[in-house]
Design a protein around this motif. Structure first.
Motif, short mmCIF file in Angstrom:
data_model
loop_
_atom_site.label_atom_id
_atom_site.label_comp_id
_atom_site.label_asym_id
_atom_site.label_seq_id
_atom_site.Cartn_x
_atom_site.Cartn_y
_atom_site.Cartn_z
N ALA A 1 0.83 -1.20 0.00
CA ALA A 1 0.00 0.00 0.00
C ALA A 1 0.87 1.25 0.00
O ALA A 1 0.61 2.21 -0.72
N THR A 2 1.89 1.24 0.81
CA THR A 2 2.79 2.40 0.88
C THR A 2 3.48 2.60 -0.46
O THR A 2 3.60 3.73 -0.95
N GLU A 3 3.87 1.49 -1.02
CA GLU A 3 4.55 1.58 -2.32
C GLU A 3 3.61 2.15 -3.38
O GLU A 3 4.01 2.98 -4.20
N ARG A 4 2.34 1.71 -3.35
CA ARG A 4 1.36 2.22 -4.33
C ARG A 4 1.12 3.72 -4.15
O ARG A 4 1.02 4.47 -5.09
N TRP A 5 1.09 4.14 -2.89
CA TRP A 5 0.91 5.56 -2.58
C TRP A 5 2.07 6.38 -3.11
O TRP A 5 1.90 7.42 -3.74
N MET A 6 3.28 5.89 -2.86
CA MET A 6 4.47 6.60 -3.33
C MET A 6 4.43 6.71 -4.87
O MET A 6 4.75 7.74 -5.44
N GLU A 7 4.03 5.63 -5.46
CA GLU A 7 3.98 5.59 -6.93
C GLU A 7 2.94 6.60 -7.45
O GLU A 7 3.16 7.30 -8.43
N TRP A 8 1.81 6.66 -6.75
CA TRP A 8 0.71 7.58 -7.11
C TRP A 8 1.20 9.02 -7.07
O TRP A 8 0.97 9.81 -7.97
N VAL A 9 1.94 9.34 -5.99
CA VAL A 9 2.45 10.71 -5.85
C VAL A 9 3.50 10.98 -6.93
O VAL A 9 3.49 12.02 -7.58
N ARG A 10 4.38 10.03 -7.11
CA ARG A 10 5.45 10.23 -8.10
C ARG A 10 4.87 10.45 -9.49
O ARG A 10 5.39 11.22 -10.28
N SER A 11 3.76 9.76 -9.77
CA SER A 11 3.17 9.88 -11.11
C SER A 11 2.67 11.30 -11.38
O SER A 11 2.50 11.71 -12.52
N ARG A 12 2.35 12.03 -10.32
CA ARG A 12 1.86 13.40 -10.49
C ARG A 12 2.97 14.44 -10.39
O ARG A 12 2.74 15.61 -10.69
N ALA A 13 4.13 14.03 -9.90
CA ALA A 13 5.23 14.98 -9.69
C ALA A 13 6.10 15.03 -10.93
O ALA A 13 7.06 14.25 -11.05
N ARG A 14 5.72 15.91 -11.82
CA ARG A 14 6.47 15.99 -13.07
C ARG A 14 7.75 16.79 -12.87
O ARG A 14 7.89 17.49 -11.87
N ALA A 15 8.64 16.69 -13.83
CA ALA A 15 9.91 17.43 -13.73
C ALA A 15 9.63 18.92 -13.56
O ALA A 15 8.75 19.46 -14.22
N GLY A 16 10.36 19.52 -12.66
CA GLY A 16 10.19 20.96 -12.44
C GLY A 16 9.08 21.31 -11.46
O GLY A 16 8.87 22.49 -11.16
N ALA A 17 8.36 20.28 -10.97
CA ALA A 17 7.25 20.56 -10.06
C ALA A 17 7.77 21.10 -8.73
O ALA A 17 8.84 20.73 -8.27
#
Lengths: 473, 283
Positions: A13-29
């Motif tokens: 679950a933690t891994e999925r959450w981290m992945e979810w956040v990373r997917s929204r954090a584009r370069a330069g964010a």
């Protein structure tokens, strides 16, 4: 935050959450983490992002550039969503929000609390979260949810299933146990305008221009005030003729009009979202409303307590024609009778074009679904008994023939008091008896009339006996 | 203005006659707006609008002139009745006005933008056109018409195009009908004289009366006119039935009309088998 924690192992679950956040954090964010774990901050920094970690639960703007991504974890989710959204929208107007939520309004949580098998689940319900986002000017752009598991209560299975189904009918979000969400800035949700009727006029790609023009002409001439018309069409459908007609008819000063564009699947939802009226109705190019149709429907809602009102309509049968206006062969009123029976809502899906909904009385009920509007009368009627105007039909649905009955989703439940059912069954029994009595009287009268003509009488009697014995076989 | 002009000095070949009687301001505003639409659509024929006011005084003059500063408004000096008022305008239109077509327009109707154009187009289809009626909208009249030719047993006077040929051949409305049934009478006379009377399905007039508040005066007027129609076409039973209804509705007594013997042609056309519908209903 441990979204998905009950369905997946904590680490997954933690891994999925981290992945979810990373997917929204584009370069330069520029990322603002509120109440997040140090591990998440570390992971984002490792990707070269500018990260500002706040202990939470409040979000604060701070110095430097406004964040483009705000990640909420732990107590920050409820605190920011309940109390800080407006400030966030104001001070970081372009920021997306990412968070997870354990749904305090899930069917499982509600039924656990109901039976006393679980404490009331703390926190926000998904429905509340959606409402707060809309109020502050956000909408959910992406979500990943874990559906609510069935069972697990002390109630008999059928009863538990029925309760859960009814909850789902009232609000689909009750079927979500928890989820991960991305909310993006949007127009702030508007409060419904009291007294205003919004009529959504959907335009299918195959709609005849002349038919649509007539539908708009009839709408322009109806008497309900104030009135808003939303011309809703999928992307790519040419609306130039309809827009010109609306502009022309608009000079009567009887309505305001807007165009709604969206993909076919999202069209009704978008139209409902943009409609400002407390009262809502749906028509299309096949529909004609008579001048007092909406006046009477809205009045029925204003003077009663029901959530929706429906009028009798005509099914106008068009004979096909080439190059000339369709010839009206017949008009058949529907539904028949002075009472609106539940079966009518399924038999006549076109009733969706003869009704007005009071949006102030349906709570989170989803008016628009991806399957269209065909089931709407039955879905609404299952939960909210309507007021039926009866009397003379006040609108028309035109077309070549009667459409098939709505295919209701299996497992739809109907909320009615028991005495309503008892009364309905008694009424049907009475009507059956009356019909049988009438038939007997007719036969007796016929018998008396032909009795004086021996040959005819005996022939008819033989025929009747033959038919009777045939029926008995 | 555009469209075909008359043969007489280039004036509009179409006259629209509107007979007024104490009309609400909003009703006139809506009607006027719809007439403006009819001038704007592609292919719109030129037409002239004449207002004849049957009201006791000319209060409506100001209302009409607010809508159109150049309005051709006339006060009739009293209530002439529907048919007589239109006859007066029709005679002028087809006489000194040089019109081809005269269109009776009920002031409580709202003309679809294509209405006048489609009426004229339908009338132009045949040289023997006598009458063309606009299709009542949104609740279409249930009387039949031929899906392909538009031929119909009678034409409603709500929005009704009358041709110069008809006027020359049978005259206008029978002025003994104060209001109601004069359109049925004119239609039957037109047919008997060999003229074609038709519906123009694409010419719509928004006119809905089903939920109109019940008026005993109107109901009595309808019965009285229907009785007169029955007498004129030789159906004493129909006349008497309507007279009884008239009396039940509290109508003032009036001399019973003489039951006439119409010619064979007229008698064959008149239809009293369908009560006040004067034709079988489609639904």
């Amino acid at each position: 935050m441990n979204a998905l924690s009950e369905e997946a192992s904590p680490s997954a679950a933690t891994e999925r959450w981290m992945e979810w956040v990373r997917s929204r954090a584009r370069a330069g964010a520029v990322v603002s983490l509120v109440g997040a774990s140090p591990a998440l901050a570390e992971a984002l920094r490792a990707r070269g992002l500018s990260v500002r970690a706040l202990p939470g639960p409040e979000w604060k703007r701070g110095k430097g550039p406004a964040p483009s991504l705000v990640v909420l974890e732990g107590d920050a989710v409820e605190r920011v969503l309940e109390e800080g959204l407006e400030a966030l929208r104001r001070e970081a107007p372009g920021a997306e929000l990412v968070f997870g939520l354990r749904n305090a309004g899930s069917a499982r949580a509600l039924m656990g609390a109901l039976t006393g098998e679980a404490p009331v689940r703390a926190g926000l319900s998904e429905q509340r979260m959606l409402r707060r986002l809309a109020e502050a000017g956000y909408r959910v752009a992406h979500r990943e949810v874990v559906p609510c598991a069935s069972g697990g209560t002390a109630l008999a299975e059928d009863t538990a299933q029925a309760l859960r189904a009814v909850l789902a009918q009232v609000s689909p979000s009750t079927q979500v146990e928890e989820g991960l969400y991305v909310a993006v800035p949007d127009e702030p949700g508007r409060a419904l305008v009291a007294g205003l009727l919004s009529v959504v006029v959907t335009v299918d790609p195959g709609a005849r221009d002349a038919a649509l023009d007539e539908a708009l002409f009839a709408l322009a001439c109806q008497e309900q005030q104030p009135l808003e018309l939303l011309l809703a069409a999928p992307e790519g459908v040419d609306l130039s003729a309809a827009e010109a007609a609306l502009e022309r008819y608009g000079r009567l000063g009887s309505f305001q009009a807007r165009v709604v564009r969206a993909s076919s699947g999202a069209l009704y939802a978008e139209a409902v979202r943009e409609a400002r009226g407390r009262y809502l109705s749906f028509v299309d190019a096949r529909c004609l409303v008579y001048p007092r149709h909406y006046v009477e429907l809205v009045r029925a809602l204003q003077t009663g307590r029901e959530a929706w009102a429906v009028a009798r309509a005509f099914r106008t049968e068009w004979a096909s024609s080439e190059g000339t206006p369709p010839y009206v062969r017949a008009k058949v009123p529907f539904p028949l009778g002075e009472r609106l029976e539940v079966e009518h809502l399924v038999q006549h899906p076109e009733l969706v074009h003869a009704m007005v909904i009071d949006r102030g009385r349906i709570g989170p009920f989803a008016v628009a679904t991806e399957s269209g509007l065909g089931e709407l009368p039955a879905r609404l009627g299952a939960l909210f008994p309507p007021v039926f105007l009866g009397g003379i039909a006040s609108c028309e649905v035109r077309g070549p023939r009667e459409p098939p009955a709505a295919a209701m989703a299996p497992g739809t439940w109907l909320l009615r008091p028991l005495d309503a059912w008892v009364e309905a069954v008694a009424r049907i029994r009475d009507e059956t008896l009356q019909a049988r009595e009438f038939r007997h009287r007719m036969v007796d009268a016929l018998n008396a009339r032909v009795h004086g003509i021996p040959w005819v009488h005996s022939t008819l009697k033989t025929l009747a006996n033959r038919l009777k014995s045939g029926n008995e076989r | 203005m555009s469209g075909p002009a008359s043969a007489n000095g280039g004036g509009p070949g179409i006259w629209l006659g509107i007979v007024l009687y104490r009309n609400p301001e909003r009703e006139l505003e809506r009607l006027w707006e719809s007439l403006r639409w009819n001038r704007e659509v592609p292919g719109a024929p030129a037409f002239r609008v004449v207002w004849l006011d049957n009201s006791p005084d000319d209060t409506l003059r100001a209302r009409v002139e607010r809508l159109d500063a150049d309005a051709d408004y006339r006060h009739a000096g009293g209530n002439l009745g529907f048919g007589a008022a239109h006859n007066r305008l029709m005679a002028e239109a087809f006489g000194s006005g040089g019109a081809r077509y005269y269109v009776c327009v009920n002031p409580d109707g709202l003309l679809h933008p294509d209405c006048v154009r489609e009426l004229a187009r339908e009338a132009d289809q045949r040289a023997d056109t006598g009458l063309v009626e606009a299709r009542l909208f949104p609740d279409e009249h249930p009387k039949p018409y031929h899906p392909a030719t538009g031929e119909t047993p009678w034409c409603s006077g709500c929005v009704l195009l009358v041709t110069k040929r008809l006027h020359a051949r049978v005259g206008g409305f029978d002025e003994r009908f104060f209001m109601y049934c004069e359109d049925v009478d004119l239609s039957w006379r037109a047919r008997a004289s060999g003229l074609s009377i038709r519906v123009a399905p694409a010419a719509l007039v928004h006119h809905y009366t089903v939920t109109r508040e019940e008026s005993p005066v109107r109901e009595r007027m309808v019965r009285r006119s229907a009785a007169l129609l029955g007498a004129k076409y030789g159906d004493a039973a129909f006349m008497n039935a309507r007279l009884r209804e008239y009396a039940r509705l509290g109508g003032e007594p009036f001399p019973t009309p003489d039951v006439l013997k119409p010619g064979r042609k007229l008698a064959g056309i008149a239809d009293f088998r369908h009560h006040l519908e004067f034709a079988r209903r489609r639904w």
